[in-house]
Design a protein around this motif. Structure first.
Motif, mmCIF file in Angstrom:
data_model
loop_
_atom_site.group_PDB
_atom_site.id
_atom_site.type_symbol
_atom_site.label_atom_id
_atom_site.label_comp_id
_atom_site.label_asym_id
_atom_site.label_seq_id
_atom_site.Cartn_x
_atom_site.Cartn_y
_atom_site.Cartn_z
ATOM 1 N N LEU A 165 0.939 -1.028 -0.135
ATOM 2 C CA LEU A 165 -0.006 0.059 0.004
ATOM 3 C C LEU A 165 0.892 1.345 0.203
ATOM 4 N N HIS A 166 0.533 2.178 -0.677
ATOM 5 C CA HIS A 166 1.261 3.399 -0.973
ATOM 6 C C HIS A 166 0.530 4.487 -0.319
ATOM 7 N N VAL A 167 1.151 5.114 0.645
ATOM 8 C CA VAL A 167 0.420 6.101 1.618
ATOM 9 C C VAL A 167 1.217 7.425 1.616
ATOM 10 N N PRO A 168 1.136 8.572 0.708
ATOM 11 C CA PRO A 168 1.552 9.558 1.248
ATOM 12 C C PRO A 168 0.917 10.660 2.172
ATOM 13 N N LEU A 169 1.744 11.134 2.974
ATOM 14 C CA LEU A 169 1.113 12.053 4.166
ATOM 15 C C LEU A 169 2.037 13.259 4.019
ATOM 16 N N THR A 170 1.470 14.495 4.760
ATOM 17 C CA THR A 170 1.994 15.568 4.799
ATOM 18 C C THR A 170 2.002 16.038 6.261
ATOM 19 N N TYR A 171 2.861 16.742 7.138
ATOM 20 C CA TYR A 171 2.577 17.169 8.265
ATOM 21 C C TYR A 171 2.953 18.962 8.186
ATOM 22 N N ARG A 172 1.888 19.490 8.819
ATOM 23 C CA ARG A 172 1.900 20.943 8.575
ATOM 24 C C ARG A 172 1.834 21.423 9.981
ATOM 25 N N ASP A 173 2.337 22.738 10.206
ATOM 26 C CA ASP A 173 2.360 23.354 11.491
ATOM 27 C C ASP A 173 1.085 24.122 11.873
ATOM 28 N N LEU A 226 -7.924 15.650 6.483
ATOM 29 C CA LEU A 226 -7.255 15.772 7.774
ATOM 30 C C LEU A 226 -7.231 14.282 8.282
ATOM 31 N N ILE A 227 -6.179 13.582 8.751
ATOM 32 C CA ILE A 227 -5.839 12.294 9.222
ATOM 33 C C ILE A 227 -6.039 12.524 10.868
ATOM 34 N N THR A 228 -5.351 13.201 11.215
ATOM 35 C CA THR A 228 -4.990 13.524 12.974
ATOM 36 C C THR A 228 -4.215 14.730 13.154
ATOM 37 N N GLN A 229 -4.204 14.970 14.362
ATOM 38 C CA GLN A 229 -3.102 15.999 14.843
ATOM 39 C C GLN A 229 -2.169 14.884 15.653
ATOM 40 N N MET A 230 -0.691 15.487 15.506
ATOM 41 C CA MET A 230 0.373 14.818 16.083
ATOM 42 C C MET A 230 1.039 15.595 17.084
ATOM 43 N N HIS A 231 1.357 15.279 18.042
ATOM 44 C CA HIS A 231 2.467 16.049 19.045
ATOM 45 C C HIS A 231 3.590 15.637 18.660
ATOM 46 N N HIS A 232 4.642 16.574 18.392
ATOM 47 C CA HIS A 232 6.050 16.386 18.355
ATOM 48 C C HIS A 232 6.633 16.982 19.214
ATOM 49 N N SER A 233 7.473 16.490 19.888
ATOM 50 C CA SER A 233 8.170 16.977 21.077
ATOM 51 C C SER A 233 8.965 18.259 20.874
ATOM 52 N N VAL A 234 9.591 18.248 19.780
ATOM 53 C CA VAL A 234 10.641 19.484 19.276
ATOM 54 C C VAL A 234 9.701 20.495 18.667
ATOM 55 N N GLY A 252 6.259 20.874 18.207
ATOM 56 C CA GLY A 252 4.874 21.010 18.537
ATOM 57 C C GLY A 252 3.746 20.254 17.817
ATOM 58 N N THR A 253 2.539 20.958 17.705
ATOM 59 C CA THR A 253 1.257 20.145 16.906
ATOM 60 C C THR A 253 1.715 20.203 15.691
ATOM 61 N N ARG A 254 1.418 19.071 15.039
ATOM 62 C CA ARG A 254 1.524 18.916 13.730
ATOM 63 C C ARG A 254 0.123 18.387 13.101
ATOM 64 N N TRP A 255 -0.388 18.880 11.963
ATOM 65 C CA TRP A 255 -1.489 18.425 11.331
ATOM 66 C C TRP A 255 -1.321 17.376 10.298
ATOM 67 N N VAL A 256 -1.732 16.237 10.431
ATOM 68 C CA VAL A 256 -1.423 15.121 9.307
ATOM 69 C C VAL A 256 -2.397 15.127 8.234
ATOM 70 N N TYR A 257 -2.142 15.289 7.109
ATOM 71 C CA TYR A 257 -3.075 15.106 5.955
ATOM 72 C C TYR A 257 -2.586 13.953 4.970
ATOM 73 N N ASP A 258 -3.849 13.404 4.439
ATOM 74 C CA ASP A 258 -3.579 12.677 3.163
ATOM 75 C C ASP A 258 -2.851 13.368 2.040
#
Length: 207
Positions: free
Chosen positions: A63-71, A81-89, A91-97
């Motif tokens: 399966l081929h799964v492109p993602l982007t991570y935005r501030d 929008l797939i989810t919000q991710m917390h990045h310890s450096v 901060g919050t990242r918005w994860v998209y298809d």
């Protein structure tokens, strides 16, 4: 060049994929586990959007799964929008298809057409730079004519195997369930350890 941070992610990328991929039309059958094979990456020319394309295995399928991570949220892309991710450096990242994020689609089209643009991952640790290894190797190319725009793509069709995007001149087909085979005249393939026969990820045709 893609810069990596020694950081804690919540959820982890593996957990994110395990939660999201099975719910997609192109995902595995219910209850079938997925295994992350690896990823390849692109650089955002503006330096803000993380672009990472995962390859995962589910049974006999890849399966081929492109993602982007935005501030910050991408305007008008709530459905992607797939989810919000917390990045310890960072901060919050918005994860998209990624196939619904214009930034990644531009880079994917460009690399599919020319073979140029895969990011080299670099990580800073204890004051020294290290190469961040990637098991996946991609190869694109086939376009050798005049310069053409690679933006303006919009999804024309999406089903259980492919996503077809079009702009005013080209049709970009991205295979959600890529198969091994020869690289198309204008196309993108990948190999990784244990997969020496190229797998076709995407192809471009003039309309």
């Amino acid at each position: 060049m893609a810069l990596f941070h020694v950081a804690t992610l919540t959820p982890t990328k593996a957990d994110l994929l395990a939660a999201w991929v099975p719910d997609q039309p192109w995902g595995p059958p219910p209850g079938e586990a997925i295994e992350v094979v690896g990823a390849y990456r692109f650089d955002d020319p503006e330096g803000r959007v993380g672009m990472e394309v995962h390859l995962v295995r589910a049974g006999d399928a890849v399966l081929h799964v492109p993602l982007t991570y935005r501030d910050e949220p991408l305007a008008g892309a709530e459905a992607a929008l797939i989810t919000q991710m917390h990045h310890s450096v960072l901060g919050t990242r918005w994860v998209y298809d990624g196939l619904r994020d214009p930034s990644l689609v531009v880079m994917l089209a460009a690399v599919t057409m020319t073979g140029q643009g895969e990011a080299l991952g670099m990580a800073l640790h204890d004051g020294r730079w290290y190469i961040a290894p990637s098991a996946v190797r991609i190869q694109g190319g086939g376009w050798s004519h005049e310069r053409v725009p690679v933006d303006g793509f919009e999804i024309d069709r999406a089903d259980a195997t492919d996503v077809v995007l079009r702009n005013d001149r080209f049709e970009l087909t991205v295979h959600r369930r890529p198969q091994a085979g020869p690289r198309p005249p204008i196309g993108l393939t990948a190999t990784w350890p244990g997969q020496t026969e190229p797998v076709v990820l995407a192809e471009v045709k003039e309309r």
